[in-house]
Design a protein around this motif. Structure first.
Motif, PDB file in Angstrom:
ATOM      1  N   PHE A 123       2.658   4.415   1.139  1.00 19.96           N
ATOM      2  CA  PHE A 123       2.903   4.918   2.493  1.00 19.96           C
ATOM      3  C   PHE A 123       2.459   6.376   2.526  1.00 19.96           C
ATOM      4  O   PHE A 123       3.104   7.265   1.978  1.00 19.96           O
ATOM      5  CB  PHE A 123       4.391   4.782   2.835  1.00 19.96           C
ATOM      6  CG  PHE A 123       4.746   5.303   4.198  1.00 19.96           C
ATOM      7  CD1 PHE A 123       3.893   5.147   5.280  1.00 19.96           C
ATOM      8  CD2 PHE A 123       5.949   5.953   4.406  1.00 19.96           C
ATOM      9  CE1 PHE A 123       4.224   5.615   6.542  1.00 19.96           C
ATOM     10  CE2 PHE A 123       6.303   6.432   5.667  1.00 19.96           C
ATOM     11  CZ  PHE A 123       5.431   6.263   6.740  1.00 19.96           C
ATOM     12  N   LEU A 124       1.316   6.607   3.174  1.00 16.95           N
ATOM     13  CA  LEU A 124       0.745   7.958   3.215  1.00 16.95           C
ATOM     14  C   LEU A 124       1.378   8.759   4.341  1.00 16.95           C
ATOM     15  O   LEU A 124       1.592   8.266   5.442  1.00 16.95           O
ATOM     16  CB  LEU A 124      -0.772   7.890   3.421  1.00 16.95           C
ATOM     17  CG  LEU A 124      -1.582   7.202   2.316  1.00 16.95           C
ATOM     18  CD1 LEU A 124      -3.072   7.249   2.656  1.00 16.95           C
ATOM     19  CD2 LEU A 124      -1.318   7.868   0.969  1.00 16.95           C
ATOM     20  N   VAL A 125       1.670   9.999   4.044  1.00 13.31           N
ATOM     21  CA  VAL A 125       2.186  10.929   5.048  1.00 13.31           C
ATOM     22  C   VAL A 125       1.337  12.198   4.964  1.00 13.31           C
ATOM     23  O   VAL A 125       0.447  12.317   4.114  1.00 13.31           O
ATOM     24  CB  VAL A 125       3.677  11.256   4.795  1.00 13.31           C
ATOM     25  CG1 VAL A 125       4.533  10.019   4.998  1.00 13.31           C
ATOM     26  CG2 VAL A 125       3.881  11.842   3.406  1.00 13.31           C
ATOM     27  N   GLN A 143       0.855  -1.186   0.000  1.00 12.66           N
ATOM     28  CA  GLN A 143       0.000   0.000   0.000  1.00 12.66           C
ATOM     29  C   GLN A 143       0.890   1.235   0.000  1.00 12.66           C
ATOM     30  O   GLN A 143       1.935   1.234   0.666  1.00 12.66           O
ATOM     31  CB  GLN A 143      -0.876  -0.005   1.250  1.00 12.66           C
ATOM     32  CG  GLN A 143      -1.798   1.201   1.357  1.00 12.66           C
ATOM     33  CD  GLN A 143      -2.740   1.067   2.540  1.00 12.66           C
ATOM     34  OE1 GLN A 143      -3.578   0.177   2.573  1.00 12.66           O
ATOM     35  NE2 GLN A 143      -2.583   1.958   3.503  1.00 12.66           N
ATOM     36  N   GLU A 201       1.382  -1.731   9.291  1.00 15.66           N
ATOM     37  CA  GLU A 201       2.220  -1.387   8.137  1.00 15.66           C
ATOM     38  C   GLU A 201       3.691  -1.637   8.491  1.00 15.66           C
ATOM     39  O   GLU A 201       4.105  -1.359   9.621  1.00 15.66           O
ATOM     40  CB  GLU A 201       2.089   0.099   7.805  1.00 15.66           C
ATOM     41  CG  GLU A 201       0.705   0.561   7.447  1.00 15.66           C
ATOM     42  CD  GLU A 201       0.657   2.081   7.439  1.00 15.66           C
ATOM     43  OE1 GLU A 201       0.659   2.650   6.332  1.00 15.66           O
ATOM     44  OE2 GLU A 201       0.630   2.687   8.525  1.00 15.66           O
TER      45      GLU A 201
END
Lengths: 116, 370
Positions: free
Chosen positions: A58-60, A56, A83
């Motif tokens: 990696f959202l920041v 997925q 994660e």
């Protein structure tokens, strides 16, 4: 010591599969842009096989309400969704208590090798 | 045998001479007409009949239950059963002389942010109440510390009122009710928290009679009093933890009043679990919510008697909560706590609860004490 595990084209970009090297299960992930990563195939939380998890983005975020794509990917545990950073094996939500071992991966002559 | 004034005085006069910050004192107002000098002439008629009297006859919302117990602690009631919390001198005697309190933070009963109509008038009322509080309490005794009241549903105006009222040096916090219009982590309310932070004020939350449980008003008071305050506290704390507020304002401290103590470890465990599993849902949150809670949220101990001292120590250990709890009496209510209830705790924890954690939460009190 390097171990040949499979031919690079046997794992589609975005996919994850399990291999066994010297009696240790390792999850090998291939990012959508083709990079290979290898992590211990056992979630540090409850022991699930990360090889049946999924990659997925990696959202920041710089501020509340913003969702930014970091350009990196995480491997998510199939059981509780933890994660794991593909490069470090660290769980970004709980780096002190949750991380998995990572292994160096190389691709030579179309074959994937894991260092262990 | 009935308690007497002497018993009360003995009980409150602990040998502990360290500061004792009482974070939850409810001062009263005899009549809203006391606010008349503080409101503009255009609003004054609304403070007298009919005006406000149709709206909320005592200026506060009514509790929709038959009262199963006295309103206040017996020693603090007059012969008519009314609490003495409208007389600053009597309240000072009760708290400072008999209970050993060194700083009493006034929270009142006026929950202006809960009113959904007549916003201009309610905003003016909040401002008037602040000025009345300054004249009637804060100027009378410097051991009283004040709350800035505001109408949170109009955050920009509220922020201006915070800047104005905070000019008085005895103001130490912004008071907000556990309103259910929006969760307080909503960016809508940010101007209020920003105003608090830039004035070195904490933000305290308290329930009101209008707070329901998650299932509404239960059938009996005992059920409502079990759930309404802690559920409201948990709801807003969770909202704040996942809102990014404390990354933006790391010095800000939020205090949850009258929610008790025993729920706190549960919330921290649960919030951490959820964050570990679905962090990507709130990528602006960069730490475990339990860490944020310990740094930025304080919980007033009253009613601490839901546990004994041994159980409290287990709770503190379970949640790593040494920095979290602050003392409160909840004066003048029937279930008020005296400092004696924490008297047998280890010195370091007792001092944390008596004043160290409160000094951390209230920079203005800490500055004065230094």
């Amino acid at each position: 010591m390097k171990h040949e595990v499979f031919a690079a084209d046997e794992l589609e970009p975005g996919g994850v599969r399990a291999v066994e090297v010297g009696g240790i299960r390792i999850a090998v992930a291939r990012t959508p842009d083709g990079e290979f990563h290898a992590l211990r195939d056992r979630c540090s939380h409850s022991g699930a096989k990360l090889s049946i998890g999924w990659l997925q983005p990696f959202l920041v975020s710089a501020k509340a309400g913003d969702f930014e794509d970091s350009g990196k990917f995480t491997l998510r545990c199939p059981w509780h969704g933890y994660e794991f950073d593909l490069e470090s094996g660290v769980c970004p939500a709980d780096p002190k208590r949750n991380r998995v071992k990572v292994y160096a991966v190389t691709v030579e002559d179309g074959k994937v090798f894991i260092e262990r | 045998m009935a308690a007497t004034e002497t018993d009360s005085a003995k009980r409150g006069k602990t040998k502990d001479t360290t500061p004792l910050v009482d974070t939850d004192v409810h001062e009263g107002i005899r009549s809203l007409e006391e606010l008349l000098p503080y409101v503009a002439p255009k609003w004054q008629s609304l403070l007298t009949s009919p005006g406000w009297h149709w709206y909320a006859p005592n200026g506060t919302e009514a509790l929709p239950y038959l009262a199963p117990i006295t309103h206040g602690r017996a020693e603090w009631l007059d012969p008519d059963g009314e609490a003495h919390n409208t007389d600053p001198e009597l309240t000072a005697q009760h708290l400072f002389e008999e209970e050993g309190v060194s700083h009493a933070v006034l929270n009142g009963f006026m929950h202006f942010s809960r009113y959904k109509t007549d916003p201009e008038f309610i905003t003016a009322m909040a401002s008037a109440y602040n000025d009345w509080q300054i004249d009637t309490w804060l100027e009378k005794d410097q051991r009283f510390r004040g709350s800035v009241h505001c109408h949170a549903q109009y955050p920009e105006q509220a922020a201006r009122e915070i800047d104005r009222a905070a000019e008085h040096p005895s103001m130490v916090q912004v008071f907000l009710p556990f309103d259910d219009t929006r969760q307080f982590g909503d960016p809508f309310y940010r101007p209020i928290f920003e105003a608090a932070a830039r004035n070195d004020l904490a933000v305290s939350f308290h329930h009101s009679c209008a707070n329901k449980t998650i299932l509404g008003y239960p059938r009996y008071y005992v059920e409502w009093h079990t759930l309404a305050a802690p559920q409201s506290g948990m709801g807003h704390a969770t909202s704040l933890l996942f809102s990014g507020l404390f990354d933006e304002l790391p010095e800000l401290r939020v205090i949850l009043l009258e929610t008790g103590v025993s729920w706190v470890p549960w919330l921290l465990f649960r919030a951490d679990q959820q964050y570990r599993e679905v962090r990507a849902n709130v990528p602006w949150v960069r730490r475990l919510p339990s860490e944020i809670f310990r740094d930025n949220i304080r919980v007033a101990t009253q009613p601490i008697t839901e546990v004994n001292s041994r159980e409290l120590m287990k709770i503190i250990e379970l949640g790593d909560l040494e920095k979290v709890f602050v003392f409160a009496t909840d004066y003048p209510h029937y279930d008020a706590d005296s400092a004696d209830v924490i008297g047998s705790l280890p010195d370091d924890i007792r001092n944390r609860i008596r004043y160290e954690n409160a000094f951390d939460a209230f920079p203005r009190i800490a500055r004065d004490a230094a």
